[in-house]
Design a protein around this motif. Structure first.
Motif, short mmCIF file in Angstrom:
data_model
loop_
_atom_site.label_atom_id
_atom_site.label_comp_id
_atom_site.label_asym_id
_atom_site.label_seq_id
_atom_site.Cartn_x
_atom_site.Cartn_y
_atom_site.Cartn_z
N ASP A 152 -30.45 33.92 36.74
CA ASP A 152 -30.63 35.29 36.25
C ASP A 152 -31.49 35.33 34.99
OD1 ASP A 152 -29.07 36.29 38.29
OD2 ASP A 152 -27.21 36.28 37.12
N LEU A 153 -31.36 34.31 34.15
CA LEU A 153 -32.12 34.29 32.89
C LEU A 153 -33.54 33.78 33.06
CD1 LEU A 153 -29.34 32.87 30.53
CD2 LEU A 153 -30.31 35.18 30.44
N ALA A 154 -33.76 32.87 34.02
CA ALA A 154 -35.04 32.16 34.08
C ALA A 154 -35.91 32.51 35.27
CB ALA A 154 -34.78 30.65 34.11
N GLY B 87 -39.29 23.91 42.62
CA GLY B 87 -39.93 25.14 42.16
C GLY B 87 -39.16 25.97 41.16
N PHE B 88 -38.43 25.31 40.26
CA PHE B 88 -37.66 26.03 39.23
C PHE B 88 -37.99 25.39 37.88
CE2 PHE B 88 -33.25 27.26 37.56
CZ PHE B 88 -33.61 28.59 37.38
N PRO B 89 -39.20 25.61 37.33
CA PRO B 89 -39.74 24.72 36.30
C PRO B 89 -39.16 24.84 34.90
CG PRO B 89 -41.28 26.51 36.77
CD PRO B 89 -40.17 26.63 37.77
N LEU B 90 -38.75 26.02 34.44
CA LEU B 90 -38.38 26.17 33.03
C LEU B 90 -37.09 25.45 32.70
CD1 LEU B 90 -38.94 27.25 30.24
CD2 LEU B 90 -37.89 29.42 30.90
N VAL B 91 -36.08 25.58 33.53
CA VAL B 91 -34.79 24.92 33.25
C VAL B 91 -34.94 23.40 33.19
CG1 VAL B 91 -32.50 24.46 34.21
CG2 VAL B 91 -33.32 26.81 34.00
N PRO C 206 -40.87 39.71 26.68
CA PRO C 206 -39.68 40.36 27.26
C PRO C 206 -38.69 39.38 27.89
CG PRO C 206 -41.59 40.69 28.66
CD PRO C 206 -42.10 40.07 27.39
N ASN C 207 -39.15 38.18 28.24
CA ASN C 207 -38.26 37.22 28.90
C ASN C 207 -37.77 36.12 27.96
OD1 ASN C 207 -38.50 38.34 31.57
ND2 ASN C 207 -40.57 37.55 31.61
N LEU C 208 -38.06 36.24 26.68
CA LEU C 208 -37.70 35.18 25.73
C LEU C 208 -36.27 35.37 25.26
CD1 LEU C 208 -38.61 32.70 24.21
CD2 LEU C 208 -39.55 34.16 22.43
N ARG C 209 -35.37 34.69 25.97
CA ARG C 209 -33.94 34.76 25.64
C ARG C 209 -33.47 33.34 25.30
NH1 ARG C 209 -34.69 37.94 30.25
NH2 ARG C 209 -34.20 40.16 29.94
N PHE C 210 -33.18 33.08 24.04
CA PHE C 210 -32.77 31.74 23.65
C PHE C 210 -31.38 31.38 24.19
CE2 PHE C 210 -36.31 32.23 20.78
CZ PHE C 210 -36.83 30.93 20.74
N ARG C 211 -30.68 32.37 24.69
CA ARG C 211 -29.42 32.11 25.39
C ARG C 211 -29.66 31.15 26.57
NH1 ARG C 211 -26.95 35.94 29.11
NH2 ARG C 211 -28.53 37.39 28.36
N LEU C 212 -30.83 31.26 27.21
CA LEU C 212 -31.18 30.38 28.31
C LEU C 212 -31.18 28.92 27.86
CD1 LEU C 212 -32.25 29.69 31.13
CD2 LEU C 212 -34.55 30.26 30.29
N LYS C 213 -31.73 28.67 26.68
CA LYS C 213 -31.77 27.30 26.16
C LYS C 213 -30.36 26.76 25.93
CE LYS C 213 -33.86 24.62 22.42
NZ LYS C 213 -34.80 24.65 21.29
N ASN C 214 -29.52 27.56 25.29
CA ASN C 214 -28.14 27.13 25.02
C ASN C 214 -27.35 26.90 26.31
OD1 ASN C 214 -28.67 27.37 22.27
ND2 ASN C 214 -27.96 29.48 22.19
N ARG C 215 -27.52 27.82 27.26
CA ARG C 215 -26.80 27.69 28.53
C ARG C 215 -27.28 26.46 29.31
NH1 ARG C 215 -24.54 31.30 26.13
NH2 ARG C 215 -23.69 33.23 27.03
#
Length: 263
Positions: A61-63, A132-136, A17-26
């Protein structure tokens, strides 16, 4: 199978549900903007910090999937660290100019050296990782990896005046510790001795002390492995144990030359 059935099956298997590739592009756009803000003399810092804040809010908001974590506070803390990060990066660039006889100017290092670019994105990502914001941060360093061939995990701890020459194929693992004035060349791996999920919270990657030089394609593995200060690790060396300070380690290949007379 009709068209609606195909769509239904695809939707059934889209399980994240949280897999938004827009996050990667942004994240990639944010990374580029951040790099230009710090280094490009024609980019206005004040204006761009407002732009970056808006970009970062979208990344949050995305991550930031766990609502109880205060991701919104991350940006203010991060901006306060940017001057210190820039100071470190200027030292990295100076180290490259001082180490590499092929460098013509410090401007060339900032614009054309893949090793410096990879270090820059690592340092910018590392501070986000530590608060503490690991994915970005992981997406930031993977973006640099794709462009440079240098794979630095944002969790690694790297000291001042770090130089990567050429860069392609360098791998630095999450729990690696690199101290001050270290130089490494293409193809170097600072990795784990073996891979197992239960080791996630342990130190799996080596420690490199001050003033160490590691030449091309050397592999150094293991969380207990320490390369002592002022050591030189030759190309193609394979190390899984510690080396004392002031050591020289080298790999001696067996060379056989065939000629017509002894073929």
């Amino acid at each position: 199978m009709d068209h609606k059935a195909i769509i239904a099956k695809i939707n059934k298997h889209k399980k994240q549900p949280n897999l938004r590739f827009r996050l990667k592009n942004r994240t990639e756009t944010f990374t580029d903007t951040l790099f230009y803000t710090l280094f490009d003399i024609e980019t206005p810092v004040e204006d761009n910090l407002h732009v970056l804040e808006a970009m970062f809010e979208e990344l949050v908001d995305l991550a930031c999937w766990e609502s109880e974590k205060p991701c919104k506070k991350v940006w203010k803390n991060y901006v306060e660290k940017l001057p210190g990060i820039l100071e470190k990066l200027n030292k990295d660039a100076e180290a490259t100019v001082n180490c590499d006889p092929a460098s013509l100017s410090i401007e060339e290092v900032y614009m054309a050296y893949p090793g410096f670019y990879a270090i820059a994105i690592y340092r910018l990502a590392h501070e986000l990782y530590t608060i503490g914001f690991p994915l970005v941060p992981r997406l930031m360093t993977e973006y640099a990896h794709r462009q440079t061939g240098v794979d630095i995990n944002p969790g690694a701890q790297i000291g001042n005046s770090f130089h990567i020459d050429h860069g392609t194929g360098v791998v630095i693992g999450e729990t690696a510790i690199i101290k001050d004035h270290v130089k490494i060349y293409q193809g170097v791996t600072l990795g784990g001795l073996y891979v197992a999920k239960h080791l996630q919270k342990t130190k799996r990657h080596p420690t490199i002390e001050d003033n160490v030089t590691i030449y091309a394609n050397a592999t150094i593995l293991g969380g207990n492995t320490v390369i002592g200060a002022n050591s030189i690790i030759g190309g193609n060396a394979w190390l899984t144990a510690s080396v004392p300070s002031d050591s020289t380690v080298f790999h001696t290949p067996e060379i056989k030359i065939k000629t017509l007379s002894n073929a």
